[in-house]
Design an enzyme around this catalytic site. Structure first.
Site, PDB file in Angstrom:
ATOM      1  N   TYR A 142      18.586 -53.607 112.107  1.00  0.00           N
ATOM      2  CA  TYR A 142      17.958 -54.975 111.576  1.00  0.00           C
ATOM      3  C   TYR A 142      16.959 -55.012 110.972  1.00  0.00           C
ATOM      4  O   TYR A 142      16.585 -55.676 109.792  1.00  0.00           O
ATOM      5  CB  TYR A 142      17.612 -55.764 112.914  1.00  0.00           C
ATOM      6  CG  TYR A 142      18.756 -56.304 113.640  1.00  0.00           C
ATOM      7  CD1 TYR A 142      19.372 -57.463 113.366  1.00  0.00           C
ATOM      8  CD2 TYR A 142      19.429 -55.506 114.659  1.00  0.00           C
ATOM      9  CE1 TYR A 142      20.769 -57.963 113.962  1.00  0.00           C
ATOM     10  CE2 TYR A 142      20.695 -56.121 115.409  1.00  0.00           C
ATOM     11  CZ  TYR A 142      21.055 -57.006 114.977  1.00  0.00           C
ATOM     12  OH  TYR A 142      22.317 -57.647 115.452  1.00  0.00           O
ATOM     13  N   ARG A 179      34.393 -56.465 117.284  1.00  0.00           N
ATOM     14  CA  ARG A 179      33.729 -55.946 118.311  1.00  0.00           C
ATOM     15  C   ARG A 179      33.104 -56.994 119.173  1.00  0.00           C
ATOM     16  O   ARG A 179      32.520 -57.964 118.867  1.00  0.00           O
ATOM     17  CB  ARG A 179      32.155 -55.184 117.676  1.00  0.00           C
ATOM     18  CG  ARG A 179      31.713 -54.572 118.958  1.00  0.00           C
ATOM     19  CD  ARG A 179      30.567 -53.649 118.479  1.00  0.00           C
ATOM     20  NE  ARG A 179      29.483 -53.449 119.586  1.00  0.00           N
ATOM     21  CZ  ARG A 179      28.114 -53.494 119.454  1.00  0.00           C
ATOM     22  NH1 ARG A 179      27.584 -54.102 118.621  1.00  0.00           N
ATOM     23  NH2 ARG A 179      27.430 -53.103 120.576  1.00  0.00           N
ATOM     24  N   HIS A 214      26.940 -54.849 127.717  1.00  0.00           N
ATOM     25  CA  HIS A 214      26.049 -55.356 126.492  1.00  0.00           C
ATOM     26  C   HIS A 214      24.997 -56.026 127.264  1.00  0.00           C
ATOM     27  O   HIS A 214      25.010 -57.204 127.229  1.00  0.00           O
ATOM     28  CB  HIS A 214      26.724 -55.997 125.473  1.00  0.00           C
ATOM     29  CG  HIS A 214      26.094 -56.373 124.339  1.00  0.00           C
ATOM     30  ND1 HIS A 214      26.596 -56.080 123.156  1.00  0.00           N
ATOM     31  CD2 HIS A 214      24.724 -56.805 124.143  1.00  0.00           C
ATOM     32  CE1 HIS A 214      25.538 -56.485 122.310  1.00  0.00           C
ATOM     33  NE2 HIS A 214      24.413 -57.091 122.841  1.00  0.00           N
ATOM     34  N   GLU A 254      26.160 -53.423 114.225  1.00  0.00           N
ATOM     35  CA  GLU A 254      25.383 -54.473 114.026  1.00  0.00           C
ATOM     36  C   GLU A 254      24.742 -54.467 112.961  1.00  0.00           C
ATOM     37  O   GLU A 254      23.849 -53.465 112.884  1.00  0.00           O
ATOM     38  CB  GLU A 254      24.562 -55.010 115.326  1.00  0.00           C
ATOM     39  CG  GLU A 254      25.365 -55.484 116.647  1.00  0.00           C
ATOM     40  CD  GLU A 254      24.603 -55.780 117.635  1.00  0.00           C
ATOM     41  OE1 GLU A 254      23.321 -56.075 117.637  1.00  0.00           O
ATOM     42  OE2 GLU A 254      24.946 -55.343 118.955  1.00  0.00           O
ATOM     43  N   ASN A 310      23.160 -49.924 115.138  1.00  0.00           N
ATOM     44  CA  ASN A 310      22.608 -51.214 115.106  1.00  0.00           C
ATOM     45  C   ASN A 310      21.377 -51.457 114.199  1.00  0.00           C
ATOM     46  O   ASN A 310      20.551 -50.825 114.613  1.00  0.00           O
ATOM     47  CB  ASN A 310      22.320 -51.988 116.242  1.00  0.00           C
ATOM     48  CG  ASN A 310      23.566 -51.970 117.074  1.00  0.00           C
ATOM     49  OD1 ASN A 310      24.665 -51.868 116.639  1.00  0.00           O
ATOM     50  ND2 ASN A 310      23.654 -52.704 118.350  1.00  0.00           N
ATOM     51  N   GLU A 317      22.253 -50.466 122.912  1.00  0.00           N
ATOM     52  CA  GLU A 317      21.087 -50.499 122.559  1.00  0.00           C
ATOM     53  C   GLU A 317      20.132 -50.093 123.852  1.00  0.00           C
ATOM     54  O   GLU A 317      19.503 -50.935 124.370  1.00  0.00           O
ATOM     55  CB  GLU A 317      20.640 -51.764 122.133  1.00  0.00           C
ATOM     56  CG  GLU A 317      21.238 -51.901 120.564  1.00  0.00           C
ATOM     57  CD  GLU A 317      20.622 -53.114 120.034  1.00  0.00           C
ATOM     58  OE1 GLU A 317      19.858 -53.981 120.600  1.00  0.00           O
ATOM     59  OE2 GLU A 317      20.907 -53.571 118.790  1.00  0.00           O
TER      60      GLU A 317
HETATM   61  C1  PNW Z   1      20.688 -56.825 119.339  1.00  0.00           C
HETATM   62  N1  PNW Z   1      14.123 -56.382 119.039  1.00  0.00           N
HETATM   63  O1  PNW Z   1      19.261 -56.960 120.017  1.00  0.00           O
HETATM   64  C2  PNW Z   1      21.482 -57.112 119.980  1.00  0.00           C
HETATM   65  O2  PNW Z   1      22.531 -56.036 120.502  1.00  0.00           O
HETATM   66  C3  PNW Z   1      22.474 -58.327 120.025  1.00  0.00           C
HETATM   67  O3  PNW Z   1      22.841 -58.825 121.153  1.00  0.00           O
HETATM   68  C4  PNW Z   1      21.362 -59.341 119.402  1.00  0.00           C
HETATM   69  O4  PNW Z   1      21.805 -60.660 119.266  1.00  0.00           O
HETATM   70  C5  PNW Z   1      21.001 -58.991 118.161  1.00  0.00           C
HETATM   71  O5  PNW Z   1      20.386 -57.692 118.159  1.00  0.00           O
HETATM   72  C6  PNW Z   1      19.908 -59.805 117.311  1.00  0.00           C
HETATM   73  O6  PNW Z   1      18.820 -59.764 118.071  1.00  0.00           O
HETATM   74  C7  PNW Z   1      18.164 -56.808 119.812  1.00  0.00           C
HETATM   75  O7  PNW Z   1      13.229 -57.093 119.315  1.00  0.00           O
HETATM   76  C8  PNW Z   1      17.148 -57.662 120.423  1.00  0.00           C
HETATM   77  O8  PNW Z   1      13.873 -55.523 117.971  1.00  0.00           O
HETATM   78  C9  PNW Z   1      15.814 -57.436 120.079  1.00  0.00           C
HETATM   79  C10 PNW Z   1      15.292 -56.634 119.182  1.00  0.00           C
HETATM   80  C11 PNW Z   1      16.387 -55.744 118.612  1.00  0.00           C
HETATM   81  C12 PNW Z   1      17.796 -55.850 118.717  1.00  0.00           C
END
Ligand code: PNW
Length: 482
Positions: free
Chosen positions: A317, A83, A128, A383, A315, A173
């Site tokens: 995290y 991707r 993006h 992601e 995505n 996002e």
């Molecule tokens: C994503 N937060 O962004 C993006 O899609 C990527 O480009 C980025 O590198 C990756 O996560 C890691 O950060 C985010 O503050 C940026 O919660 C910030 C947040 C979450 C996702």
């Protein structure tokens, strides 16, 4: 114990997508080469005080020049999918189809042809975060005009690359883009307008996404037979005290205001979650706003947003413990609308960046939640990753553990919860420009040496172990077919 011994690879279907992700501004560099127009991230990162140590993506991983190296990394991992995103202003320097940059087209043609030539399936994100600056001058995502302009850009991409690209992500996002770019001011374009602009921006992003899905559906699908979606990020939120009804409600609101904000219109009802509408409308009264002025309404004259995704692109995290926030009378902000407060769970380690608490079980719960609330869609995890900060550790054992635990949770979601997970993309193939953190936060499966012109790539231990999982899965499916 190594990663490859632990993950139950037999659970993943033979056609499971094993991928990694990147984004144009974070890896390409060559910001002003070969006719590329500026994007909002060039302007933002060139402004003092916006990014860690005033770093920028002028060169980044130099993937524009070093694509061959990236391809070698992808092959080294044995990925089935990759991707990446198009730099809109590399293809269309002023954002419009009035002028097409042939060198931009040539670059992405090479990337796509090299991938498909090696049987690696490309998944392309049209935008993006890096909107062409020329469009920002015209109001950017706040302007309703953007819907037409984005549609023309997308149609141009489908026409030019759609014979070979079968997976399209319109936008990445929107929730992060709207909140960090228009309320917190931490991301480009760096606007701080609390509690208002973000809803308008989110709305135009949804309208633009839907418009593009309908364009693909009407004009390209029968010939190209691809799929179109939008990448939505979400935390998994749990009540701080599961026995406290206020906390339970707050956790639900947290989900509604993050995932639901975009998933509900696209997958569930065609409109924002009821709790968002009612909370924001109630607060509008209190704050003397006219009804509908902050959270816009979807017009009946436009094609519906409901059903405009051919799969769910997720995505993920981090996870949160949430409790009811004390009321903030008179305060205009997203947090006050949401009425939920994050607490920290001390048992979840923080990795690299402060917002990233590691909790792989949260992904399994979130997958089930999406299955239940979004009509059991096919889900690609587009992601997911683990950050490293401070000294470079090529032997990144904690990240190895993270991928092992995460893939095990995904296998449980498939096997025990019946979630239709079709693919997993690690963020990221390479260490790259991590937005406001510059190069100080590393998410790569490959380390990139930003101190040297060569930008040499070196595999992390986690990259080797991820490759071992992919290889074992491919070996297993081959074996079981024989
Ligand atoms: C994503 N937060 O962004 C993006 O899609 C990527 O480009 C980025 O590198 C990756 O996560 C890691 O950060 C985010 O503050 C940026 O919660 C910030 C947040 C979450 C996702």
């Amino acid at each position: 114990m190594s990663l490859s011994k632990d993950v139950s690879v037999e659970v993943f279907a033979a056609d499971f997508a094993w991928g990694a992700s990147t984004a144009a501004y974070q890896v390409e560099g060559a910001w002003d080469l070969d006719g590329r127009g500026p994007s909002i991230w060039d302007i933002f990162s060139h402004t003092k005080g916006r990014v860690f140590e005033d770093q920028n993506g002028d060169v980044a991983c130099n993937s524009y020049r070093l694509w061959d190296e990236d391809l070698r990394c992808i092959q080294h991992l044995g990925l089935t999918h990759y991707r990446f995103s198009f730099s809109w202003s590399r293809l269309l320097p002023d954002g419009t189809t009035n002028y097409v940059n042939p060198k931009g087209v040539a670059y992405y043609n090479k990337v796509i042809n090299d991938l498909t030539g090696k049987a690696i399936t490309p998944m392309v994100t049209l935008n993006h975060f890096d909107l062409p600056q020329a469009l920002e001058h015209r109001g950017g995502w706040k302007s309703p005009e953007i819907v037409d302009v984005f549609d023309s850009y997308a149609r141009f991409c489908f026409k030019t690359f759609g014979d070979r690209v079968k997976f399209w992500i319109t936008l990445n996002e929107p929730q992060i883009y709207a909140k960090l770019g228009y309320e917190d001011g931490l991301f480009a374009p760096g606007v701080k307008e609390k509690g208002s602009a973000l809803y308008l921006v989110g709305h135009n992003m949804l309208r633009a996404h839907a418009r593009v899905w309908h364009s693909y559906h009407a004009h390209f699908r029968h010939l190209q037979r691809g799929k179109v979606s939008i990448a939505l990020n979400s935390d998994w939120a749990m009540p701080s005290d599961p026995g406290c009804p206020e906390d339970v409600a707050a956790a639900q609101r947290y989900m509604d205001f993050s995932l639901g904000w975009f998933a509900c219109p696209v997958f569930c009802t065609g409109d924002y979650p009821e709790s968002m509408r009612s909370r924001i409308e109630a607060r509008n009264l209190e704050l003397d706003f006219v009804d509908g002025q902050r959270l816009p309404k979807f017009s009946e004259d436009e094609p519906t947003v409901l059903g405009t995704a051919d799969f769910f692109a997720l995505n993920y995290y981090t996870s949160r413990k949430v409790k009811q926030a004390s009321p903030r009378p008179g305060e205009l902000s997203f947090a006050a609308d949401q009425g939920a407060e994050r607490t920290t769970d001390p048992s979840w380690p923080i990795c690299g960046v402060s917002w990233l608490a590691v909790f792989p079980e949260g992904l399994r719960k979130l997958l089930s939640y999406i299955k239940e609330t979004c009509n059991n869609p096919a889900i690609y995890i587009t992601e997911n990753g683990f950050a490293q900060m401070g000294p470079v550790e090529l032997e990144d054992l904690d990240r190895c553990q993270f991928y092992r635990d995460t893939l095990q949770e995904v296998s449980k979601a498939i096997r025990d919860d019946g979630v239709n997970v079709k693919g997993y993309f690690a963020w990221s193939l390479l260490d790259n420009f991590e937005w406001t953190h510059g190069f100080s936060v590393r998410f790569g499966l490959f380390h990139v040496d930003f101190s040297r012109d060569e930008r040499s790539r070196t595999v992390y231990r986690s990259g080797r172990e991820y490759a071992a999982v992919v290889a074992r899965h491919r070996g297993h499916t081959k074996f079981s077919k024989d």
